[in-house]
Enzyme design. Structure first.
Site, short mmCIF file in Angstrom:
data_model
loop_
_atom_site.label_atom_id
_atom_site.label_comp_id
_atom_site.label_asym_id
_atom_site.label_seq_id
_atom_site.Cartn_x
_atom_site.Cartn_y
_atom_site.Cartn_z
N ARG A 49 0.87 -1.20 0.00
CA ARG A 49 0.00 0.00 0.00
C ARG A 49 0.89 1.24 0.00
O ARG A 49 1.44 1.63 1.04
CB ARG A 49 -0.91 0.02 1.22
CG ARG A 49 -1.76 1.27 1.34
CD ARG A 49 -2.79 1.42 0.27
NE ARG A 49 -3.77 0.33 0.32
CZ ARG A 49 -4.61 0.07 -0.68
NH1 ARG A 49 -4.57 0.80 -1.77
NH2 ARG A 49 -5.46 -0.93 -0.59
N ARG A 75 1.42 -6.50 -9.95
CA ARG A 75 1.95 -6.00 -8.67
C ARG A 75 1.99 -7.09 -7.60
O ARG A 75 2.48 -6.86 -6.49
CB ARG A 75 1.13 -4.81 -8.18
CG ARG A 75 -0.31 -5.16 -7.83
CD ARG A 75 -1.06 -3.93 -7.30
NE ARG A 75 -2.45 -4.26 -6.97
CZ ARG A 75 -3.27 -3.44 -6.33
NH1 ARG A 75 -2.85 -2.23 -5.98
NH2 ARG A 75 -4.52 -3.79 -6.06
N HIS A 145 0.64 3.58 -10.40
CA HIS A 145 -0.38 4.07 -9.46
C HIS A 145 0.31 4.81 -8.30
O HIS A 145 0.22 4.39 -7.13
CB HIS A 145 -1.15 2.84 -8.96
CG HIS A 145 -2.41 3.10 -8.21
ND1 HIS A 145 -2.47 3.82 -7.05
CD2 HIS A 145 -3.68 2.70 -8.46
CE1 HIS A 145 -3.70 3.86 -6.60
NE2 HIS A 145 -4.46 3.20 -7.44
N ASP A 190 -11.90 10.26 -7.01
CA ASP A 190 -11.45 9.08 -7.77
C ASP A 190 -11.80 9.35 -9.23
O ASP A 190 -12.86 8.99 -9.72
CB ASP A 190 -12.17 7.83 -7.26
CG ASP A 190 -11.52 6.56 -7.79
OD1 ASP A 190 -11.87 5.48 -7.26
OD2 ASP A 190 -10.68 6.66 -8.71
N GLU A 249 -1.78 9.24 -11.07
CA GLU A 249 -1.36 8.00 -11.72
C GLU A 249 -1.23 8.17 -13.24
O GLU A 249 -2.12 8.73 -13.88
CB GLU A 249 -2.41 6.91 -11.42
CG GLU A 249 -2.67 6.73 -9.93
CD GLU A 249 -3.97 5.99 -9.65
OE1 GLU A 249 -4.63 6.32 -8.64
OE2 GLU A 249 -4.33 5.11 -10.44
O1 TA6 Z 1 -6.74 4.45 -8.82
C1 TA6 Z 1 -7.80 4.65 -7.91
C2 TA6 Z 1 -8.35 3.29 -7.48
O2 TA6 Z 1 -8.82 2.57 -8.59
C3 TA6 Z 1 -9.43 3.51 -6.43
O3 TA6 Z 1 -10.70 3.21 -6.95
C4 TA6 Z 1 -9.01 2.57 -5.29
O4 TA6 Z 1 -9.55 1.29 -5.49
C5 TA6 Z 1 -7.49 2.60 -5.46
O5 TA6 Z 1 -7.31 2.51 -6.87
C6 TA6 Z 1 -6.72 1.57 -4.69
O6 TA6 Z 1 -6.95 0.31 -5.22
P1 TA6 Z 1 -6.28 -0.96 -4.46
O7 TA6 Z 1 -6.69 -2.14 -5.27
O8 TA6 Z 1 -4.79 -0.73 -4.49
O9 TA6 Z 1 -6.82 -0.90 -3.07
#
Ligand code: TA6
Length: 276
Positions: A49, A75, A145, A190, A249
């Site tokens: 994370r 990932r 991301h 988002d 991102e």
């Molecule tokens: O990029 C934004 C997003 O798609 C959000 O909707 C949220 O889900 C975030 O990514 C994090 O996703 P993850 O799968 O890493 O928890």
């Protein structure tokens, strides 16, 4: 978990073989650019994370298999080191690789090879190479991301997306258009901005810095902050951890997904650093 640690005159960086996941980048003399959650797990089969998760071959939840890992499997896999070299200009170039196998083919029925080329200097350049090793076209989504470290997401502004159309994923994916002013984050945000190739900047007056995100061969940019409730509900993020982070991102997704011919290679590049 094995990681590569870079310390040079220009910057320091860390990248885990798990997910080819960059978790640290700090230009010499500046504060770290990336946010990593203190509650992140570092475990096989789980994404880290924070830092720069690699999204491939789909963005967000899988469109027809809800049990599939969100943001794809890249990932979650252990990547191989292809090369690691320090160069005469004090930059360090790392190449990591991942190829399709039985497990990926069960989740996504296309053979591929990926290379991530990372150049650590006073900026961080990352290029994700996707090669289609089948004999037919395939279409994929991808993203770097990136979680940026900020003083307080409520006090930053984000420039570079004025007038751009976006899918508001915090509002059922409704198609909207960004106004002319800088973006302020004041609730869960988002947004998947479409058909945008420009430089985005994150102005952080408290840290007195501007972070830039430049890109090549990327037609989408995502801006995300989970805000209060979502952060509290995420075990690997936690209460209040929405404050010191914002994701900008570099992506190709939805209307901007990439269709790649047999034997062809697509290269998406993101370059981040501190402006000025
Ligand atoms: O990029 C934004 C997003 O798609 C959000 O909707 C949220 O889900 C975030 O990514 C994090 O996703 P993850 O799968 O890493 O928890």
């Amino acid at each position: 978990m094995p990681k590569i640690v870079v310390n040079s005159d220009l910057a320091s960086a860390e990248i885990y073989l798990h997910g080819a996941h960059v978790t640290h980048f700090q230009p010499r003399g500046a504060a770290p650019l990336l946010f990593v959650s203190k509650a992140s797990v570092f475990r096989e089969g789980k994404p880290i994370r924070g830092g720069i998760p690699l999204v491939f071959p789909w963005f967000g939840p899988h469109e027809s298999h809800p049990e599939a890992p969100p943001h794809g499997f890249a990932r979650l896999r252990e990547w191989q080191i292809e090369s690691c070299e320090s160069r005469t200009d004090d930059s360090v170039r790392l190449v990591l690789a991942l190829s399709s196998d039985e497990s990926t083919l069960q989740q996504w029925p296309h053979a591929f090879s990926l290379r991530l080329v990372v150049l650590v200097s006073n900026g961080l350049d990352m290029t994700l190479e996707v090669k289609n090793t089948t004999n037919a076209d395939f279409t994929f989504e991808e993203a770097m991301h990136t979680y940026f470290a900020v003083s307080d997401v409520r006090s930053i502004t984000i420039d570079g997306l004025a007038g751009v159309e976006y899918l508001d994923r915090a509002d059922n994916g409704t198609r909207k258009k960004q106004g002319g002013a800088a973006i302020h984050i004041a609730s869960e945000t988002d947004r998947l901005y479409l058909n945008t190739t420009g430089r985005v900047t994150i102005h952080d007056p408290t840290m007195r810095r501007t972070i830039f995100v430049e890109k090549e061969s990327s037609n989408a940019t995502v801006v995300w902050n989970p805000w209060i409730e979502k952060a509290r509900a995420m075990a690997d993020l936690g209460d209040g951890q929405w404050i010191p982070m914002v994701c900008v991102e570099t992506a190709n997704a939805r209307d901007c997904a990439v269709t790649l011919g047999p034997g062809h290679t697509h290269r998406m590049t993101s370059r981040i650093g501190v402006a000025g």
